[in-house]
Design a protein around this motif. Structure first.
Motif: not given
Length: 370
Positions: A158-175
């Motif tokens: 899938p083009a909007a795939g999974i990432g280790l950091y990006s999943m944390l950001r989806r759950w918690m936000g960038t900061e």
């Protein structure tokens, strides 16, 4: 040579009849401008969510086949309208993020609250990530497998795939995704381990049953002047999980592992390569030092490159477009391992005339006219 063979050989630095001609898409605001400036209706761009992933016959672009696997929360949060006024809408998305957005889509939304604030929230959200949930796979999965085997297009995860950091950001936000490594390293490790287990559980069936050409990480963990995670943090928390996942992918015979991250990730690129990633995208040119020739000089054939054409040049004029292409394509294309493309979506400051000129000149320079 069909598109699939051409793509496979290009990213492996092998000879091809021509380089793949790929663009990722455009902003939603770009389509109305191009329609006003002469783009005909019926190109498919209006109905494609502004993407060219499946290609475009009208624009002469090559496509990909994306295996339709659900990586999202199941079930998602109940979407909820919280507040609205003349200019903005505040709502809770299916990902549980409370967002304020402009009604006309004229700017990035503001993310007000994320679903994971603490360990208890994480324990609750885990229940939404069962990798075996039947809803993750289409009902015509047998047909999807057959199409992946017979496809003349390269087949990707899938083009909007999974990432280790990006999943944390989806759950918690960038900061919070940045500070969790310092504030609660044990929780950071636990969450990353869960992401890897979920991803392996989800893609084991996909990689066994479908014929995949390249695996995609979606991270976006860099900004204009550097990565959002330091090399020290990467080594401690991310390197082994990346390597474990990349080894898993390669155990299924997939050699091409691609990472999508905007900005300037140079400080962690050696670690990405060490983990087994071998394609870097999109080489965003507003960050200094991201010229594709610099990466080729440093990494040789250890890293294929995709992107690197400064989209800002297309907003100016034909002279700037030509100068930009001539600064990037000669040499790199002949060496292989390079797919030239603008460094992300086409923004609405690009005139339609310039977009057409860019595509025409790129075709000529890549000898794509035959």
């Amino acid at each position: 040579m069909n598109s699939r063979e051409r793509f496979r050989r290009t990213v492996r630095f092998q000879a091809v009849d021509r380089v793949p001609n790929i663009e990722v898409g455009c902003w939603s605001q770009t389509v109305p401008r191009w329609l006003r400036e002469g783009m005909p209706t019926g190109t498919g761009l209006e109905e494609s969510s502004m993407t060219f992933w499946s290609g475009s016959e009208f624009f002469g672009l090559d496509g990909q086949m994306v295996v339709p696997v659900g990586i999202q929360m199941i079930p998602g949060f109940e979407s909820e309208l919280i507040e609205e006024d003349e200019h903005t809408v505040t709502y809770r998305s299916s990902e549980g993020i409370i967002t304020r957005a402009m009604r006309d889509g004229s700017s990035m939304p503001t993310f007000l609250r994320y679903p994971v604030q603490n360990r208890e929230d994480f324990q609750a959200i885990k229940q939404r990530y069962d990798p075996t949930a039947p809803q993750r796979y289409p009902e015509d999965w047998g047909d999807v497998m057959a199409r992946s085997q017979a496809s003349e297009l390269p087949v990707m995860t899938p083009a909007a795939g999974i990432g280790l950091y990006s999943m944390l950001r989806r759950w918690m936000g960038t900061e919070n995704a940045c500070t969790i490594f310092y504030d609660d390293p044990a929780l950071a490790e636990e969450m990353i381990e869960f992401i890897v287990e979920f991803t392996i559980g989800l893609f084991d069936r996909v990689l066994r049953e479908a014929q995949i050409d390249w695996y995609m990480w979606w991270e976006d963990f860099a900004f204009k002047t550097g990565p959002l995670v330091s090399p020290r943090i990467f080594k401690r928390f991310l390197l082994k999980p990346y390597r474990r996942m990349n080894d898993f992918v390669r155990s299924h015979g997939i050699e091409t592992i691609f990472i999508d991250t905007d900005g300037d990730p140079r400080a962690v690129v050696p670690l990405l390569v060490e983990s087994g990633i071998n394609v870097l995208y999109p080489l965003e040119q507003c960050s200094e030092g991201m010229h594709p020739k610099c990466f080729r000089e440093e990494y040789g054939q250890d890293l294929a490159l995709w992107g690197g054409i400064d989209k800002r040049a297309l907003a100016h004029g034909k002279r700037e477009v030509e100068a930009e292409l001539r600064s990037k394509l000669p040499g790199l294309v002949e060496q292989g391992g390079y797919i030239p493309q603008i460094d992300h979506l086409a923004p609405p400051d690009i005139p339609y005339e310039n977009w057409l000129y860019y595509l025409e000149l790129k075709r000529k320079m890549l000898d794509l006219s035959s």
